[in-house]
Design a protein around this motif. Structure first.
Motif, PDB file in Angstrom:
ATOM      1  N   MET A   1      13.731 -98.249  25.604  1.00 61.51           N
ATOM      2  CA  MET A   1      14.342 -98.276  24.196  1.00 61.51           C
ATOM      3  C   MET A   1      15.997 -98.040  24.341  1.00 61.51           C
ATOM      4  N   PRO A   2      16.894 -98.781  23.766  1.00 60.42           N
ATOM      5  CA  PRO A   2      18.350 -98.609  23.880  1.00 60.42           C
ATOM      6  C   PRO A   2      18.874 -97.409  23.553  1.00 60.42           C
ATOM      7  N   VAL A   3      20.176 -97.051  24.023  1.00 65.62           N
ATOM      8  CA  VAL A   3      20.821 -96.050  23.902  1.00 65.62           C
ATOM      9  C   VAL A   3      21.720 -96.528  22.850  1.00 65.62           C
ATOM     10  N   THR A   4      21.937 -95.688  21.574  1.00 69.74           N
ATOM     11  CA  THR A   4      22.683 -96.147  20.237  1.00 69.74           C
ATOM     12  C   THR A   4      23.768 -95.050  20.034  1.00 69.74           C
ATOM     13  N   LEU A   5      24.699 -95.872  19.197  1.00 71.12           N
ATOM     14  CA  LEU A   5      25.865 -95.000  18.616  1.00 71.12           C
ATOM     15  C   LEU A   5      25.529 -95.004  17.104  1.00 71.12           C
ATOM     16  N   ASN A  53      23.388-100.475  32.910  1.00 71.91           N
ATOM     17  CA  ASN A  53      22.852-100.885  31.616  1.00 71.91           C
ATOM     18  C   ASN A  53      23.695-100.779  30.539  1.00 71.91           C
ATOM     19  N   ILE A  54      23.948-101.900  29.868  1.00 71.53           N
ATOM     20  CA  ILE A  54      25.075-101.759  28.874  1.00 71.53           C
ATOM     21  C   ILE A  54      24.358-102.207  27.703  1.00 71.53           C
ATOM     22  N   PHE A  55      24.814-101.192  26.755  1.00 69.21           N
ATOM     23  CA  PHE A  55      24.438-101.174  25.175  1.00 69.21           C
ATOM     24  C   PHE A  55      25.732-101.280  24.360  1.00 69.21           C
ATOM     25  N   GLU A  56      25.519-102.131  23.427  1.00 71.68           N
ATOM     26  CA  GLU A  56      26.527-102.519  22.089  1.00 71.68           C
ATOM     27  C   GLU A  56      26.342-102.061  20.921  1.00 71.68           C
ATOM     28  N   ASN A  57      27.006-101.222  20.460  1.00 72.84           N
ATOM     29  CA  ASN A  57      26.679-100.589  18.854  1.00 72.84           C
ATOM     30  C   ASN A  57      28.038-100.551  18.086  1.00 72.84           C
ATOM     31  N   HIS A  58      28.040-101.221  16.886  1.00 73.83           N
ATOM     32  CA  HIS A  58      29.392-101.178  16.126  1.00 73.83           C
ATOM     33  C   HIS A  58      30.720-101.677  16.955  1.00 73.83           C
ATOM     34  N   GLY A  59      30.453-102.473  17.897  1.00 73.17           N
ATOM     35  CA  GLY A  59      31.686-102.944  18.768  1.00 73.17           C
ATOM     36  C   GLY A  59      32.153-102.107  19.975  1.00 73.17           C
ATOM     37  N   VAL A  60      31.214-101.065  20.100  1.00 65.58           N
ATOM     38  CA  VAL A  60      31.547-100.140  21.586  1.00 65.58           C
ATOM     39  C   VAL A  60      30.596-100.465  22.268  1.00 65.58           C
ATOM     40  N   LYS A  61      30.960-100.648  23.950  1.00 61.83           N
ATOM     41  CA  LYS A  61      30.052-100.578  24.940  1.00 61.83           C
ATOM     42  C   LYS A  61      29.874 -99.225  25.357  1.00 61.83           C
ATOM     43  N   ILE A  62      28.413 -98.910  25.710  1.00 66.72           N
ATOM     44  CA  ILE A  62      27.894 -97.923  26.201  1.00 66.72           C
ATOM     45  C   ILE A  62      27.380 -98.048  27.458  1.00 66.72           C
ATOM     46  N   VAL A  63      27.622 -97.486  28.720  1.00 69.23           N
ATOM     47  CA  VAL A  63      27.261 -97.985  29.809  1.00 69.23           C
ATOM     48  C   VAL A  63      26.461 -96.760  30.563  1.00 69.23           C
ATOM     49  N   THR A  75      18.281 -92.316  23.420  1.00 66.99           N
ATOM     50  CA  THR A  75      19.309 -91.390  22.942  1.00 66.99           C
ATOM     51  C   THR A  75      20.219 -92.041  22.158  1.00 66.99           C
ATOM     52  N   GLU A  76      20.481 -91.321  20.992  1.00 68.56           N
ATOM     53  CA  GLU A  76      21.365 -91.847  19.737  1.00 68.56           C
ATOM     54  C   GLU A  76      22.723 -90.705  20.178  1.00 68.56           C
ATOM     55  N   LEU A  77      23.868 -91.369  20.244  1.00 67.74           N
ATOM     56  CA  LEU A  77      25.158 -90.427  20.207  1.00 67.74           C
ATOM     57  C   LEU A  77      25.821 -90.466  19.006  1.00 67.74           C
ATOM     58  N   ASP A  78      26.116 -89.290  18.518  1.00 76.15           N
ATOM     59  CA  ASP A  78      26.633 -89.020  17.388  1.00 76.15           C
ATOM     60  C   ASP A  78      27.963 -88.318  17.481  1.00 76.15           C
ATOM     61  N   GLU A  86      34.467 -79.838  16.536  1.00 74.95           N
ATOM     62  CA  GLU A  86      33.844 -81.458  16.378  1.00 74.95           C
ATOM     63  C   GLU A  86      33.701 -81.874  17.817  1.00 74.95           C
ATOM     64  N   GLY A  87      32.760 -82.636  17.788  1.00 78.12           N
ATOM     65  CA  GLY A  87      32.366 -83.306  19.269  1.00 78.12           C
ATOM     66  C   GLY A  87      31.178 -84.053  19.139  1.00 78.12           C
ATOM     67  N   PHE A  88      30.731 -84.635  20.225  1.00 77.18           N
ATOM     68  CA  PHE A  88      29.610 -85.474  20.259  1.00 77.18           C
ATOM     69  C   PHE A  88      28.370 -84.622  20.020  1.00 77.18           C
ATOM     70  N   LYS A  89      27.195 -85.283  19.625  1.00 79.06           N
ATOM     71  CA  LYS A  89      25.941 -84.621  19.332  1.00 79.06           C
ATOM     72  C   LYS A  89      25.155 -85.595  20.170  1.00 79.06           C
ATOM     73  N   PHE A  90      24.153 -85.135  21.056  1.00 80.11           N
ATOM     74  CA  PHE A  90      23.017 -86.121  21.506  1.00 80.11           C
ATOM     75  C   PHE A  90      21.713 -85.994  20.883  1.00 80.11           C
ATOM     76  N   ASN A  91      21.353 -87.171  20.307  1.00 81.91           N
ATOM     77  CA  ASN A  91      19.944 -87.063  19.690  1.00 81.91           C
ATOM     78  C   ASN A  91      19.056 -87.546  20.754  1.00 81.91           C
ATOM     79  N   ASN A  92      18.464 -86.831  21.821  1.00 75.41           N
ATOM     80  CA  ASN A  92      17.754 -87.402  22.822  1.00 75.41           C
ATOM     81  C   ASN A  92      16.135 -87.086  22.758  1.00 75.41           C
TER      82      ASN A  92
END
Length: 107
Positions: A1-5, A53-63, A75-78, A86-92
């Motif tokens: 499964m991909p990693v998403t944003l 591994n490179i995943f691109e969501n909403h114009g941003v690359k996650i490596v 995992t989804e990064l929010d 404020e900060g990043f939340k990891f939905n893993n």
């Protein structure tokens, strides 16, 4: 499964990259740390390795490096704001348990 944003995470990363003035994306990794065993690592990417591994969501690359991919698959990064925090939340979906402070997790 991909990693998403989420869109909010992507916008925050785009703004950070623009302020930085360079970078190809954001690296998401894990390292051994904390009371539960693993911790997330986020850093800007200037060079992408052949094995990444490179995943691109909403114009941003996650490596994601191959070793971390085992722990981050799906995992989804929010990016969230709660009150003054404020900060990043990891939905893993792979996480079985987290420490009380939220800094580390177990798979």
């Amino acid at each position: 499964m991909p990693v998403t944003l989420t869109e909010k995470a992507a916008e925050h990363i785009k703004n950070s990259l623009a302020q930085r003035g360079s970078g190809k994306g954001l690296r998401l990794a894990v390292r051994t740390s904390g009371c539960s065993g693993m911790a997330y690592v986020l850093e800007f990417v200037d060079e992408i390795n052949v094995e990444d591994n490179i995943f691109e969501n909403h114009g941003v690359k996650i490596v994601v490096d191959p070793k971390s991919m085992v722990y981050l698959d799906g995992t989804e990064l929010d990016f969230t704001r709660e009150g003054l925090n404020e900060g990043f939340k990891f939905n893993n979906p792979n996480v079985k348990d987290e420490c009380g402070c939220g800094e580390s997790f177990t798979i």
